[in-house]
Design a protein around this motif. Structure first.
Motif, PDB file in Angstrom:
ATOM      1  N   ARG A  17       0.830  -1.207   0.000  1.00  0.00           N
ATOM      2  CA  ARG A  17       0.000   0.000   0.000  1.00  0.00           C
ATOM      3  C   ARG A  17       0.861   1.253   0.000  1.00  0.00           C
ATOM      4  NH1 ARG A  17      -4.447  -0.943   4.586  1.00  0.00           N
ATOM      5  NH2 ARG A  17      -3.475   0.985   5.220  1.00  0.00           N
ATOM      6  N   PRO A  18       0.347   2.370  -0.565  1.00  0.00           N
ATOM      7  CA  PRO A  18       1.085   3.618  -0.475  1.00  0.00           C
ATOM      8  C   PRO A  18       1.254   4.030   0.982  1.00  0.00           C
ATOM      9  CG  PRO A  18      -0.785   3.799  -2.003  1.00  0.00           C
ATOM     10  CD  PRO A  18      -0.939   2.515  -1.256  1.00  0.00           C
ATOM     11  N   ALA A  19       2.291   4.826   1.254  1.00  0.00           N
ATOM     12  CA  ALA A  19       2.582   5.244   2.624  1.00  0.00           C
ATOM     13  C   ALA A  19       1.857   6.543   2.941  1.00  0.00           C
ATOM     14  CB  ALA A  19       4.085   5.422   2.797  1.00  0.00           C
ATOM     15  N   PHE A  20       0.722   6.445   3.609  1.00  0.00           N
ATOM     16  CA  PHE A  20      -0.037   7.604   4.034  1.00  0.00           C
ATOM     17  C   PHE A  20      -0.259   7.512   5.534  1.00  0.00           C
ATOM     18  CE2 PHE A  20      -2.008   7.225  -0.396  1.00  0.00           C
ATOM     19  CZ  PHE A  20      -1.101   8.102  -0.957  1.00  0.00           C
ATOM     20  N   GLY A  21      -0.044   8.614   6.257  1.00  0.00           N
ATOM     21  CA  GLY A  21      -0.093   8.593   7.714  1.00  0.00           C
ATOM     22  C   GLY A  21      -1.352   7.981   8.298  1.00  0.00           C
ATOM     23  N   TRP A  22      -1.174   6.956   9.090  1.00  0.00           N
ATOM     24  CA  TRP A  22      -2.227   6.270   9.829  1.00  0.00           C
ATOM     25  C   TRP A  22      -3.201   5.501   8.958  1.00  0.00           C
ATOM     26  CZ3 TRP A  22      -0.565   5.553  14.280  1.00  0.00           C
ATOM     27  CH2 TRP A  22      -0.118   6.559  15.151  1.00  0.00           C
ATOM     28  N   GLY A  23      -3.190   5.641   7.661  1.00  0.00           N
ATOM     29  CA  GLY A  23      -4.193   4.986   6.834  1.00  0.00           C
ATOM     30  C   GLY A  23      -5.570   5.573   7.091  1.00  0.00           C
ATOM     31  N   LYS A  24      -6.562   5.105   6.358  1.00  0.00           N
ATOM     32  CA  LYS A  24      -7.909   5.661   6.475  1.00  0.00           C
ATOM     33  C   LYS A  24      -8.508   5.421   7.861  1.00  0.00           C
ATOM     34  CE  LYS A  24     -12.328   5.989   4.084  1.00  0.00           C
ATOM     35  NZ  LYS A  24     -13.132   6.033   5.333  1.00  0.00           N
ATOM     36  N   TRP A 142      18.209  10.584  11.223  1.00  0.00           N
ATOM     37  CA  TRP A 142      18.539   9.217  10.818  1.00  0.00           C
ATOM     38  C   TRP A 142      17.392   8.511  10.105  1.00  0.00           C
ATOM     39  CZ3 TRP A 142      18.105  10.884  15.928  1.00  0.00           C
ATOM     40  CH2 TRP A 142      16.919  10.509  16.577  1.00  0.00           C
ATOM     41  N   TYR A 143      16.317   9.231   9.817  1.00  0.00           N
ATOM     42  CA  TYR A 143      15.128   8.596   9.231  1.00  0.00           C
ATOM     43  C   TYR A 143      15.433   7.979   7.866  1.00  0.00           C
ATOM     44  CZ  TYR A 143      10.682   8.147   6.815  1.00  0.00           C
ATOM     45  OH  TYR A 143       9.620   7.662   6.089  1.00  0.00           O
ATOM     46  N   GLU A 144      14.959   6.774   7.658  1.00  0.00           N
ATOM     47  CA  GLU A 144      15.008   6.122   6.349  1.00  0.00           C
ATOM     48  C   GLU A 144      13.901   5.081   6.292  1.00  0.00           C
ATOM     49  OE1 GLU A 144      18.218   3.429   5.530  1.00  0.00           O
ATOM     50  OE2 GLU A 144      18.717   3.241   7.648  1.00  0.00           O
ATOM     51  N   LYS A 145      13.484   4.729   5.090  1.00  0.00           N
ATOM     52  CA  LYS A 145      12.413   3.748   4.920  1.00  0.00           C
ATOM     53  C   LYS A 145      13.026   2.350   4.782  1.00  0.00           C
ATOM     54  CE  LYS A 145       9.107   6.933   2.795  1.00  0.00           C
ATOM     55  NZ  LYS A 145       8.235   7.218   1.617  1.00  0.00           N
ATOM     56  N   PHE A 146      13.505   1.823   5.909  1.00  0.00           N
ATOM     57  CA  PHE A 146      14.190   0.536   5.864  1.00  0.00           C
ATOM     58  C   PHE A 146      13.215  -0.633   5.968  1.00  0.00           C
ATOM     59  CE2 PHE A 146      14.352   1.828  10.392  1.00  0.00           C
ATOM     60  CZ  PHE A 146      13.775   0.722  10.990  1.00  0.00           C
ATOM     61  N   LEU A 147      13.749  -1.827   5.681  1.00  0.00           N
ATOM     62  CA  LEU A 147      12.961  -3.048   5.707  1.00  0.00           C
ATOM     63  C   LEU A 147      13.305  -3.895   6.923  1.00  0.00           C
ATOM     64  CD1 LEU A 147      13.289  -4.088   1.943  1.00  0.00           C
ATOM     65  CD2 LEU A 147      11.362  -2.927   3.012  1.00  0.00           C
ATOM     66  N   PHE A 148      12.308  -4.626   7.431  1.00  0.00           N
ATOM     67  CA  PHE A 148      12.522  -5.581   8.501  1.00  0.00           C
ATOM     68  C   PHE A 148      11.498  -6.702   8.337  1.00  0.00           C
ATOM     69  CE2 PHE A 148       9.258  -2.739  10.048  1.00  0.00           C
ATOM     70  CZ  PHE A 148       8.387  -3.542  10.776  1.00  0.00           C
ATOM     71  N   LYS A 149      11.653  -7.764   9.145  1.00  0.00           N
ATOM     72  CA  LYS A 149      10.720  -8.878   9.082  1.00  0.00           C
ATOM     73  C   LYS A 149      10.077  -9.116  10.441  1.00  0.00           C
ATOM     74  CE  LYS A 149      12.544 -11.572   5.201  1.00  0.00           C
ATOM     75  NZ  LYS A 149      13.058 -12.910   4.775  1.00  0.00           N
ATOM     76  N   ILE A 150       8.771  -9.314  10.412  1.00  0.00           N
ATOM     77  CA  ILE A 150       8.009  -9.642  11.606  1.00  0.00           C
ATOM     78  C   ILE A 150       7.100 -10.811  11.253  1.00  0.00           C
ATOM     79  CG2 ILE A 150       6.365  -7.813  11.033  1.00  0.00           C
ATOM     80  CD1 ILE A 150       5.657  -7.618  13.971  1.00  0.00           C
ATOM     81  N   TYR A 151       7.050 -11.816  12.119  1.00  0.00           N
ATOM     82  CA  TYR A 151       6.299 -13.041  11.835  1.00  0.00           C
ATOM     83  C   TYR A 151       6.663 -13.614  10.453  1.00  0.00           C
ATOM     84  CZ  TYR A 151       3.415 -11.898  15.886  1.00  0.00           C
ATOM     85  OH  TYR A 151       2.974 -11.629  17.153  1.00  0.00           O
ATOM     86  N   GLY A 152       7.943 -13.461  10.079  1.00  0.00           N
ATOM     87  CA  GLY A 152       8.434 -14.045   8.835  1.00  0.00           C
ATOM     88  C   GLY A 152       8.125 -13.263   7.581  1.00  0.00           C
ATOM     89  N   ARG A 153       7.510 -12.085   7.701  1.00  0.00           N
ATOM     90  CA  ARG A 153       7.163 -11.299   6.519  1.00  0.00           C
ATOM     91  C   ARG A 153       7.939  -9.986   6.488  1.00  0.00           C
ATOM     92  NH1 ARG A 153       2.958 -12.852   3.172  1.00  0.00           N
ATOM     93  NH2 ARG A 153       1.779 -14.620   3.993  1.00  0.00           N
ATOM     94  N   LYS A 215      15.363  -2.444  13.778  1.00  0.00           N
ATOM     95  CA  LYS A 215      16.457  -1.905  12.977  1.00  0.00           C
ATOM     96  C   LYS A 215      16.368  -2.446  11.555  1.00  0.00           C
ATOM     97  CE  LYS A 215      18.502  -0.029  16.616  1.00  0.00           C
ATOM     98  NZ  LYS A 215      18.552   1.433  16.817  1.00  0.00           N
ATOM     99  N   SER A 216      17.041  -1.768  10.655  1.00  0.00           N
ATOM    100  CA  SER A 216      17.077  -2.207   9.264  1.00  0.00           C
ATOM    101  C   SER A 216      17.627  -3.630   9.177  1.00  0.00           C
ATOM    102  CB  SER A 216      17.959  -1.267   8.448  1.00  0.00           C
ATOM    103  OG  SER A 216      18.035  -1.696   7.107  1.00  0.00           O
ATOM    104  N   GLY A 217      16.884  -4.493   8.477  1.00  0.00           N
ATOM    105  CA  GLY A 217      17.321  -5.865   8.278  1.00  0.00           C
ATOM    106  C   GLY A 217      16.963  -6.829   9.386  1.00  0.00           C
ATOM    107  N   ASP A 218      16.342  -6.343  10.472  1.00  0.00           N
ATOM    108  CA  ASP A 218      15.954  -7.246  11.565  1.00  0.00           C
ATOM    109  C   ASP A 218      14.981  -8.306  11.064  1.00  0.00           C
ATOM    110  OD1 ASP A 218      17.498  -6.047  13.471  1.00  0.00           O
ATOM    111  OD2 ASP A 218      15.843  -5.085  14.548  1.00  0.00           O
ATOM    112  N   ASN A 219      15.154  -9.512  11.586  1.00  0.00           N
ATOM    113  CA  ASN A 219      14.248 -10.620  11.291  1.00  0.00           C
ATOM    114  C   ASN A 219      13.798 -11.180  12.631  1.00  0.00           C
ATOM    115  OD1 ASN A 219      12.802 -12.773  10.298  1.00  0.00           O
ATOM    116  ND2 ASN A 219      14.546 -13.806   9.359  1.00  0.00           N
ATOM    117  N   LEU A 220      12.679 -10.682  13.137  1.00  0.00           N
ATOM    118  CA  LEU A 220      12.248 -11.016  14.484  1.00  0.00           C
ATOM    119  C   LEU A 220      11.701 -12.431  14.582  1.00  0.00           C
ATOM    120  CD1 LEU A 220      10.422  -7.760  15.668  1.00  0.00           C
ATOM    121  CD2 LEU A 220      12.861  -8.256  15.585  1.00  0.00           C
ATOM    122  N   THR A 221      12.051 -13.114  15.661  1.00  0.00           N
ATOM    123  CA  THR A 221      11.457 -14.411  15.939  1.00  0.00           C
ATOM    124  C   THR A 221       9.994 -14.212  16.337  1.00  0.00           C
ATOM    125  OG1 THR A 221      11.991 -14.348  18.295  1.00  0.00           O
ATOM    126  CG2 THR A 221      13.690 -15.238  16.787  1.00  0.00           C
TER     127      THR A 221
END
Length: 256
Positions: A17-24, A142-153, A215-221
């Motif tokens: 989805r596009p990045a819009f604050g809080w969503g609808k 330090w803001y950036e649109k980094f990627l991470f994983k939660i519940y494997g996604r 953090k950027s690149g985190d892959n949470l258990t």
């Protein structure tokens, strides 16, 4: 199991989805909390300029028009910048706080303004007070649109927080108001106190913690994902509630 599947479905959906604050949902919830805390006189005066519609109707209007030619300049108004100490830095042309101040200044003399100008300024306030309380709409150095994983996604930090109201609950905007808007009059007044610039400083201080949680690149258990969500929920709910009360206070001061 059902709750986990819903969460994963939300995450998968929001990743595209596009990045819009809080969503609808979040914007509607903020506007509805505000509307339920308007004086009857303020609500009546505001709706005169919105063709009888609720402020909730226009809660996401700025996201809908931000890339159209007449409103292209507003596409950069949805957040604000800070320094390394989380102190607000005015940024003309790309600053929600300055846009809120300008809209409020227009509305202080609303009876002598063109109706369409008043209508637009109300819509700006309704949306931008919400946006300035969204953690990822605060531009730290330090803001950036980094990627991470939660519940494997895999997730993008900005899209995640924009979608948080739909992730943490399966509520509609009325549910958010019913469940969160339970403060006493004294508590509401305290939460709504201050100026937009003071709110910016407070939001920046309170929300910088999200960059400690992930953090950027985190892959949470699975366990880490649960802990992460337990941190996310109260912060999101508090920011939504504050935004609703603060929007109500501004509108009451202007229209009552």
């Amino acid at each position: 199991m059902k709750v986990k599947l819903i969460l994963l479905a939300c995450i998968a959906c929001c990743a595209f989805r596009p990045a819009f604050g809080w969503g609808k949902t979040g914007h509607d919830a903020i506007a509805y909390i505000a509307e339920c805390n308007l004086t009857s006189r303020a609500k009546k005066n505001i709706e005169k300029y919105l063709d009888g519609r609720s402020i909730v109707y226009y809660a996401s209007w700025m996201d809908q028009v931000r890339f159209t030619k007449p409103y292209r300049a507003t596409s950069k108004w949805h957040g604000f910048a800070t320094d390394a100490e989380a102190k607000y830095i005015p940024s003309p042309g790309e600053d929600a706080v300055l846009a809120i101040e300008e809209a409020a200044a227009t509305l202080r003399d609303y009876r002598h303004q063109d109706d369409s100008m008043v209508c637009t300024a109300i819509r700006y306030l309704v949306h931008l007070v919400g946006d300035m309380h969204c953690p990822v709409h605060i531009r730290y150095p330090w803001y950036e649109k980094f990627l991470f994983k939660i519940y494997g996604r895999e997730y993008q930090i900005h899209s995640f927080w924009d979608a948080v109201p739909d992730i943490i609950h399966t509520w509609g905007y009325e549910d958010y108001r019913c469940q969160l808007d339970r403060c006493s009059k004294t508590e509401r007044k305290a939460l709504a106190a201050g100026t937009p610039r003071e709110w910016a400083d407070e939001n920046a201080r309170n929300c910088r913690v999200i960059y400690d949680w992930i953090k950027s690149g985190d892959n949470l258990t699975k366990a880490q994902s649960h802990d992460f969500m337990l941190n996310v929920q109260p912060l999101a709910e508090q920011q939504i509630l504050k935004a609703g009360y603060r929007l109500a206070r501004i509108l009451n001061e202007l229209f009552d």
